[in-house]
Each structure stands twice: as C-alpha cells, then as structure tokens.
Design a protein around this motif. Structure first.
Motif, PDB file in Angstrom:
ATOM      1  N   TYR A 151       0.820  -1.216   0.000  1.00 58.67           N
ATOM      2  CA  TYR A 151       0.000   0.000   0.000  1.00 58.67           C
ATOM      3  C   TYR A 151       0.852   1.264   0.000  1.00 58.67           C
ATOM      4  O   TYR A 151       2.045   1.247   0.348  1.00 58.67           O
ATOM      5  CB  TYR A 151      -0.971  -0.018   1.185  1.00 58.67           C
ATOM      6  CG  TYR A 151      -2.211  -0.827   0.896  1.00 58.67           C
ATOM      7  CD1 TYR A 151      -3.394  -0.218   0.498  1.00 58.67           C
ATOM      8  CD2 TYR A 151      -2.190  -2.221   0.980  1.00 58.67           C
ATOM      9  CE1 TYR A 151      -4.528  -0.954   0.209  1.00 58.67           C
ATOM     10  CE2 TYR A 151      -3.324  -2.975   0.689  1.00 58.67           C
ATOM     11  CZ  TYR A 151      -4.486  -2.329   0.300  1.00 58.67           C
ATOM     12  OH  TYR A 151      -5.603  -3.065   0.002  1.00 58.67           O
ATOM     13  N   LEU A 152       0.211   2.374  -0.379  1.00 52.64           N
ATOM     14  CA  LEU A 152       0.952   3.613  -0.642  1.00 52.64           C
ATOM     15  C   LEU A 152       1.476   4.295   0.612  1.00 52.64           C
ATOM     16  O   LEU A 152       2.426   5.086   0.529  1.00 52.64           O
ATOM     17  CB  LEU A 152       0.073   4.595  -1.426  1.00 52.64           C
ATOM     18  CG  LEU A 152      -0.244   4.200  -2.862  1.00 52.64           C
ATOM     19  CD1 LEU A 152      -1.161   5.238  -3.503  1.00 52.64           C
ATOM     20  CD2 LEU A 152       1.025   4.037  -3.688  1.00 52.64           C
ATOM     21  N   GLN A 153       0.863   4.058   1.770  1.00 55.26           N
ATOM     22  CA  GLN A 153       1.353   4.727   2.977  1.00 55.26           C
ATOM     23  C   GLN A 153       2.708   4.173   3.419  1.00 55.26           C
ATOM     24  O   GLN A 153       3.441   4.820   4.176  1.00 55.26           O
ATOM     25  CB  GLN A 153       0.328   4.593   4.116  1.00 55.26           C
ATOM     26  CG  GLN A 153       0.436   3.342   4.964  1.00 55.26           C
ATOM     27  CD  GLN A 153       0.019   2.088   4.230  1.00 55.26           C
ATOM     28  OE1 GLN A 153      -0.733   2.176   3.268  1.00 55.26           O
ATOM     29  NE2 GLN A 153       0.469   0.928   4.673  1.00 55.26           N
ATOM     30  N   ALA A 154       3.053   2.977   2.938  1.00 52.82           N
ATOM     31  CA  ALA A 154       4.295   2.331   3.361  1.00 52.82           C
ATOM     32  C   ALA A 154       5.490   2.909   2.607  1.00 52.82           C
ATOM     33  O   ALA A 154       5.449   3.039   1.382  1.00 52.82           O
ATOM     34  CB  ALA A 154       4.216   0.831   3.109  1.00 52.82           C
ATOM     35  N   PRO A 155       6.572   3.259   3.305  1.00 58.01           N
ATOM     36  CA  PRO A 155       7.798   3.689   2.623  1.00 58.01           C
ATOM     37  C   PRO A 155       8.308   2.584   1.704  1.00 58.01           C
ATOM     38  O   PRO A 155       8.033   1.395   1.920  1.00 58.01           O
ATOM     39  CB  PRO A 155       8.777   3.949   3.773  1.00 58.01           C
ATOM     40  CG  PRO A 155       7.932   4.123   4.988  1.00 58.01           C
ATOM     41  CD  PRO A 155       6.718   3.263   4.773  1.00 58.01           C
ATOM     42  N   LEU A 156       9.064   2.978   0.697  1.00 60.63           N
ATOM     43  CA  LEU A 156       9.548   2.025  -0.289  1.00 60.63           C
ATOM     44  C   LEU A 156      10.326   0.882   0.346  1.00 60.63           C
ATOM     45  O   LEU A 156      10.153  -0.290  -0.027  1.00 60.63           O
ATOM     46  CB  LEU A 156      10.413   2.751  -1.325  1.00 60.63           C
ATOM     47  CG  LEU A 156      11.057   1.879  -2.405  1.00 60.63           C
ATOM     48  CD1 LEU A 156       9.998   1.106  -3.184  1.00 60.63           C
ATOM     49  CD2 LEU A 156      11.894   2.744  -3.343  1.00 60.63           C
ATOM     50  N   ASP A 157      11.188   1.184   1.314  1.00 54.60           N
ATOM     51  CA  ASP A 157      11.972   0.120   1.951  1.00 54.60           C
ATOM     52  C   ASP A 157      11.065  -0.902   2.630  1.00 54.60           C
ATOM     53  O   ASP A 157      11.352  -2.106   2.620  1.00 54.60           O
ATOM     54  CB  ASP A 157      12.955   0.712   2.969  1.00 54.60           C
ATOM     55  CG  ASP A 157      14.138   1.401   2.303  1.00 54.60           C
ATOM     56  OD1 ASP A 157      14.351   1.163   1.093  1.00 54.60           O
ATOM     57  OD2 ASP A 157      14.835   2.165   2.981  1.00 54.60           O
ATOM     58  N   GLU A 158       9.964  -0.436   3.220  1.00 50.78           N
ATOM     59  CA  GLU A 158       9.020  -1.360   3.860  1.00 50.78           C
ATOM     60  C   GLU A 158       8.317  -2.227   2.822  1.00 50.78           C
ATOM     61  O   GLU A 158       8.107  -3.423   3.035  1.00 50.78           O
ATOM     62  CB  GLU A 158       7.986  -0.583   4.675  1.00 50.78           C
ATOM     63  CG  GLU A 158       6.959  -1.475   5.357  1.00 50.78           C
ATOM     64  CD  GLU A 158       5.899  -0.684   6.110  1.00 50.78           C
ATOM     65  OE1 GLU A 158       4.751  -1.185   6.216  1.00 50.78           O
ATOM     66  OE2 GLU A 158       6.203   0.434   6.588  1.00 50.78           O
ATOM     67  N   VAL A 159       7.941  -1.627   1.697  1.00 46.79           N
ATOM     68  CA  VAL A 159       7.293  -2.391   0.630  1.00 46.79           C
ATOM     69  C   VAL A 159       8.226  -3.507   0.149  1.00 46.79           C
ATOM     70  O   VAL A 159       7.811  -4.663  -0.018  1.00 46.79           O
ATOM     71  CB  VAL A 159       6.902  -1.471  -0.539  1.00 46.79           C
ATOM     72  CG1 VAL A 159       6.408  -2.285  -1.738  1.00 46.79           C
ATOM     73  CG2 VAL A 159       5.831  -0.481  -0.100  1.00 46.79           C
ATOM     74  N   LYS A 160       9.483  -3.168  -0.057  1.00 44.12           N
ATOM     75  CA  LYS A 160      10.441  -4.170  -0.517  1.00 44.12           C
ATOM     76  C   LYS A 160      10.652  -5.263   0.530  1.00 44.12           C
ATOM     77  O   LYS A 160      10.715  -6.457   0.200  1.00 44.12           O
ATOM     78  CB  LYS A 160      11.773  -3.494  -0.872  1.00 44.12           C
ATOM     79  CG  LYS A 160      11.687  -2.572  -2.080  1.00 44.12           C
ATOM     80  CD  LYS A 160      13.044  -2.158  -2.607  1.00 44.12           C
ATOM     81  CE  LYS A 160      13.791  -1.266  -1.650  1.00 44.12           C
ATOM     82  NZ  LYS A 160      15.070  -0.782  -2.240  1.00 44.12           N
ATOM     83  N   GLU A 161      10.747  -4.878   1.781  1.00 43.24           N
ATOM     84  CA  GLU A 161      10.968  -5.848   2.845  1.00 43.24           C
ATOM     85  C   GLU A 161       9.778  -6.801   2.977  1.00 43.24           C
ATOM     86  O   GLU A 161       9.947  -8.023   3.095  1.00 43.24           O
ATOM     87  CB  GLU A 161      11.203  -5.132   4.175  1.00 43.24           C
ATOM     88  CG  GLU A 161      11.431  -6.080   5.340  1.00 43.24           C
ATOM     89  CD  GLU A 161      11.646  -5.343   6.657  1.00 43.24           C
ATOM     90  OE1 GLU A 161      11.759  -6.030   7.686  1.00 43.24           O
ATOM     91  OE2 GLU A 161      11.693  -4.096   6.649  1.00 43.24           O
ATOM     92  N   ARG A 162       8.572  -6.248   2.932  1.00 38.77           N
ATOM     93  CA  ARG A 162       7.396  -7.098   3.075  1.00 38.77           C
ATOM     94  C   ARG A 162       7.206  -7.996   1.858  1.00 38.77           C
ATOM     95  O   ARG A 162       6.723  -9.120   1.979  1.00 38.77           O
ATOM     96  CB  ARG A 162       6.153  -6.243   3.319  1.00 38.77           C
ATOM     97  CG  ARG A 162       6.173  -5.544   4.680  1.00 38.77           C
ATOM     98  CD  ARG A 162       4.828  -5.010   5.060  1.00 38.77           C
ATOM     99  NE  ARG A 162       3.824  -6.077   5.165  1.00 38.77           N
ATOM    100  CZ  ARG A 162       2.551  -5.848   5.466  1.00 38.77           C
ATOM    101  NH1 ARG A 162       2.129  -4.602   5.687  1.00 38.77           N
ATOM    102  NH2 ARG A 162       1.689  -6.845   5.541  1.00 38.77           N
ATOM    103  N   ALA A 163       7.585  -7.509   0.684  1.00 41.02           N
ATOM    104  CA  ALA A 163       7.524  -8.352  -0.505  1.00 41.02           C
ATOM    105  C   ALA A 163       8.463  -9.549  -0.351  1.00 41.02           C
ATOM    106  O   ALA A 163       8.090 -10.691  -0.657  1.00 41.02           O
ATOM    107  CB  ALA A 163       7.882  -7.545  -1.745  1.00 41.02           C
ATOM    108  N   ALA A 164       9.667  -9.283   0.135  1.00 37.38           N
ATOM    109  CA  ALA A 164      10.626 -10.366   0.346  1.00 37.38           C
ATOM    110  C   ALA A 164      10.112 -11.360   1.383  1.00 37.38           C
ATOM    111  O   ALA A 164      10.271 -12.579   1.231  1.00 37.38           O
ATOM    112  CB  ALA A 164      11.977  -9.789   0.771  1.00 37.38           C
ATOM    113  N   GLN A 165       9.479 -10.859   2.437  1.00 34.12           N
ATOM    114  CA  GLN A 165       8.916 -11.736   3.460  1.00 34.12           C
ATOM    115  C   GLN A 165       7.802 -12.611   2.888  1.00 34.12           C
ATOM    116  O   GLN A 165       7.693 -13.795   3.217  1.00 34.12           O
ATOM    117  CB  GLN A 165       8.387 -10.903   4.627  1.00 34.12           C
ATOM    118  CG  GLN A 165       9.471 -10.219   5.453  1.00 34.12           C
ATOM    119  CD  GLN A 165       8.892  -9.238   6.470  1.00 34.12           C
ATOM    120  OE1 GLN A 165       7.698  -8.919   6.440  1.00 34.12           O
ATOM    121  NE2 GLN A 165       9.738  -8.751   7.368  1.00 34.12           N
TER     122      GLN A 165
END
Length: 377
Positions: A151-165
């Motif tokens: 989602y858009l509220q998440a910083p890019l680093d969080e988006v990448k980390e959660r995708a990896a998870q």
C-alpha cells in the motif's frame, strides 16, 4: 446423511468489526476521495437445519455499508426458516423478491451474499466435500499473490521488505499500489520493487481507478518493459470502452471488476479486459459469481477474484483457466483455520465446505447479532 426434505430451522446474522494492524492507503486516499482504511466490517450468516447440518457464510464492507446490510437481512432473514437448504437458486430468488423495492444489486444483494455463501457451504458439507470439489475442481491449489504489503502509505523500503517476506513465506507474486498524484513517484517505486525482486517474480500493480484514459495509456507505455502480470483498475470501474481501448493498445494485460456489484455490470467488461476480478460478497454471492465465471470462460477472459481468499480459493480451483487468488490476511482473526501456502500456491482446504469455523476470538469483535428459530415447514 441428510434425509430428503430437510429444512432450515435456525439462522443467525452477526456484525463484526475487524481492525487492521495499521491503516492502509491506496490511490483513493492519496487523491482525497476516501480516508485510510482501518478496519473491515463483516456480516456473517450461520444456517442450521432440522437434521443438524450447519453452514457458514459472510459478506464484508470497507468504510461504510455493513449496518445497512445487517438491517436488510434482519428484515428478510426470517423467511429462510422452513426452506429446503438445497434449493439455493430458488431461495436466492425468493430473497431478491422479498427486498425487490431496493433493487437487485448493491447493498441488498451484498447482504444476501452472506446467506448464499452459507447455503453453498452447507451443501458441500452435506456432501462431505470441499466446496471446490462440489463445484468440480480443476486443481488442488492455486497461484497466490500478496497485496497487503504494497500500500501507498508504506515507505519504499518497507514495501520491498514485506515483498521479500511474502515470497519467503511461500507467496508466488507481489502486487503494489500505484496512482499517486505524481506518476513519476509511482514509476520510481515500481522500478525499485522490480529491481529488488528480480525479473522472475510475478509483479502486478493496482491504480484503484485513479487515472483518466490518457494518463493510463501513458503509464502503461512507460512500464511495458517491466513484464507486469497486469495493470489493475487503471480507469473508472464502469468505463468498459476505455478499458477495451487500453487493453488493445498495450501488451500488458488489463484487469478490473472488483467494484462491480451485479452480473449485468460485468457483462460489458468481460469482453473489454484481459482479466476480470469479481468479488463474491460484492456481486451478491457464489450463485451470481458462477454466472460471471461462466460468461468469462465463454469469452476466453481470465478470472482473478478480488480479496476474501477464504472463499475464492475454492472458486479459482473450479475455474478452467488457472489464474491467481489474492492473499490479504485481514479476516484471519475471525476464523480458526489458516490457509496453507507453499511454493507460490495456496492449497484448497481438504475440509468439507469452505473449511471455515468462527474463532473464539471473533466474540471480541462482535457488534450485534440476531437469531431466527423455527421447526421448519
């Protein structure tokens, strides 16, 4: 085994509020059309028969609508008593006519979705089969992608980390939100996620109806080399002509349909797009969903149902062309069971019906409930 002539003797409707771990925002929030989403409101239906069978179904809304759904089923729900639970189509039509003055789509039929799902769950339980097997399964598992981490509220680093998870946890694909006021920011985030995941990971984007036709075309051309599985909801949900033009102009598949609330509304889009995305609670239940799926199959259009993976895993497994089921874990607190995911796929539960039961924790989220009892006709 159920005797011929069984009848509905018990119905319970309940409203639940399921808070999210943290509010999420998509393009509708970024452009000021909606507030961040902080909870999912759920309407459940539990049906019991004279012979002791049980069925569980549910519908949902985001931000508004469940109180209206609950009010509607309180009015028409008692008419279920005494009916043969196997006569799902007949019962659905009777409930439509009971509320005919408020129409055959939107809140009225979304309320009936909970009933319809419960009746299909009951029917499969009677047969001792998972719902997918009752309908006629083509596979025992379906491809699964995650949305909740993008989602858009998440910083890019969080988006990448959660995708990896998600990928490490067995998810097969990743979807991220786009549609910010500055398209360049969308493109920057998307390129960074693609680089982080690599070219081999299936990646989708969802604009939540943000763009006009020119903007959608511009975005689509800018991302053609990223190998996206699809671009979702690039235009207003009811713009069938615009979606058709966009799909014809781009190599990247176009997907939409989650906001539509009837079979009739889907007809124009099924031939316009590459992927249609009906949502069982929003279209009024499994009965109308199956009609949409049949129309899509006839048109050689892919079906990738929206949200409620707990229901859609069965329907995706029973559709001839394999597509994707959306992994969003928000409803997990309501149910005892968990979906089994590994190797990029979600397994169809091997328990009868949907394979779901309400958890003890659900009581903590209960807002209101009503019961109807009768001996049956």
């Amino acid at each position: 085994m159920t005797r011929v002539g069984d009848a509905i003797a018990y119905v319970r409707f309940a409203r639940y509020a399921v808070p999210l771990a943290a509010p999420v925002s998509d393009a509708k929030v970024a452009t000021g059309r909606q507030r961040p989403l902080s909870q999912i409101d759920v309407l459940t239906c539990e049906i019991g028969t004279r012979d002791g069978l049980r069925g569980l179904g549910f519908s949902y809304t985001t931000r508004a609508g469940t109180p209206a759904q609950y009010a509607h089923v309180r009015e028409v729900g008692e008419s279920l008593l005494g009916r043969d639970p196997s006569d799902i189509g007949k019962t659905y039509e009777a409930l439509l006519w009971a509320g005919a003055s408020v129409g055959r789509s939107g809140v009225a039929t979304q309320a009936l979705a909970a009933v319809d799902v419960a009746l299909w769950d009951l029917k499969a339980r009677r047969a001792g089969l998972p719902l997918a097997k009752l309908l006629g399964a083509y596979r025992d598992s379906v491809r699964v992608y995650n949305t909740s981490g993008g989602y858009l509220q998440a910083p890019l680093d969080e988006v990448k980390e959660r995708a990896a998870q998600s990928l490490a946890g067995g998810i097969g694909g990743i979807k991220i939100k786009v549609g910010q006021p500055d398209m360049k920011e969308d493109l920057r985030r998307l390129a960074a996620v693609r680089e982080h995941l690599g070219d081999g990971v299936p990646l989708m984007v969802d604009a939540n109806q943000q763009w006009d036709r020119a903007s959608a075309l511009r975005f689509g051309r800018a991302v053609e080399d990223l190998g996206l599985v699809w671009i979702e909801e690039p235009l207003d949900a009811y713009d069938a002509e615009g979606h058709a033009r966009l799909a014809a102009a781009l190599d990247t598949p176009i997907a939409t349909g989650e906001m539509l609330s009837s079979v009739a509304e889907h007809i124009g889009l099924i031939e316009a797009v590459d992927v249609i995305q009906p949502d069982v609670p929003r279209v009024g239940g499994i009965t109308p969903y199956l009609k949409i799926a049949a129309l899509a199959d006839h048109a050689h259009t892919q079906v990738a149902p929206h949200f409620v993976m707990e229901i859609h895993v069965h329907l995706a497994a029973a559709f001839p062309r394999e597509s994707w089921v959306e992994h969003i874990e928000w409803l997990a607190p309501l149910f005892e069971e968990r979906m089994r995911i590994e190797g990029g796929r979600m397994a169809v539960p091997d328990r009868p019906g949907l394979g779901l039961s309400l958890s003890g924790r659900a009581r903590d989220r209960l807002i209101d409930d009503v019961e109807f009892h009768g001996s049956g006709r």
